[in-house]
Design a protein around this motif. Structure first.
Motif: not given
Length: 250
Positions: A193-198, A131-132, A236-246
């Motif tokens: 893993i069996a799916v694409p990722s970053w 989802e992320q 610096w690289a990630v957003s606040d929304d990234f942190l909230r999603s985890y």
């Protein structure tokens, strides 16, 4: 900030020291094993090979690697003739990680007495998938996304970007990019893993032109400094929304 649904796939600290050839002997390593056995009761010996060239031609020699694991096999200690490392996929905090590192350094100092520290490095590898990954543009800075944030995205098979920088406590080397399903840039810290990722791979380290005295408390302090600098780049690289999603609470 604690992330309950952490994107971390692996964390590693490595202490390098001048080569101690006696570490290749089981009897010499026994005291070190005994010192850490309660925390890391499982033991595995692996043999590698070294190729050298001399007057008589190529010479092969066996180089042992000693590995010690906790009961749940979530933490792994590796000892060779010139480095000691700790790696995990069960990372909880910088304090806990630095404490574990310091205890291992103390065991090494007591049992083997390496004398000097020639390099210290801390490495964090994060991976976004599922989802992320679908919301990647909202979670990662455009400067980091690079070409993957363009109309070419659907034609890209794989990307890896890299940066090397000086920091206030050592050097920083980071790689990041897109990985297709069943591929990885680093199998030991980020299994495929069996799916694409970053992924985002951050390595902070100190190389000493002149070796410094090996001191467990100093190792702890430097580990904290490097881990904190890694977190600064990550933040610096990630957003606040990234942190909230985890699961992070801002």
């Amino acid at each position: 900030m604690h992330l309950p649904k952490t994107p971390l796939t692996g964390v590693l600290v490595q202490m390098r020291f001048p080569e101690v050839l006696s570490i290749s002997k089981p009897a010499f390593v026994a005291d070190f094993q005994e010192a850490i056995r309660q925390a890391y009761p499982q033991h595995v010996k692996e043999d590698g090979f070294q190729l050298s060239f001399g007057p008589d031609g190529p010479q092969h020699s066996s180089i042992p690697t000693w590995r010690f694991l906790d009961a749940a096999r979530k933490w792994r200690v590796t000892l060779t003739t010139d480095f000691l490392s700790l790696e995990t996929r069960a990372y909880s905090s910088r304090d806990d990680f630095a404490d574990r590192t310091s205890k291992l350094a103390a065991a090494l100092q007591s049992a083997i007495s390496p004398g000097y520290l020639t390099r210290l490095g801390v490495r964090y590898v994060d991976r976004i998938h599922g989802e992320q990954f679908a919301n990647l543009k909202e979670f990662v800075r455009p400067e980091i996304m690079g070409i993957f944030n363009t109309t070419l995205q659907n034609r890209i098979d794989r990307t890896i970007s890299e940066v090397h920088a000086e920091t206030d406590c050592g050097k920083l080397s980071s790689r990041w990019g897109y990985m297709p399903a069943n591929q990885t840039h680093e199998p030991s810290l980020m299994p495929a893993i069996a799916v694409p990722s970053w992924f985002l791979d951050i390595d902070t380290y100190q190389d000493f032109k002149e070796p410094i005295e090996f001191n467990p408390e100093d190792v702890r302090e430097r580990t904290m400094q490097l881990a904190t600098r890694s977190h600064g780049f990550f933040r610096w690289a990630v957003s606040d929304d990234f942190l909230r999603s985890y699961g992070g609470e801002l």
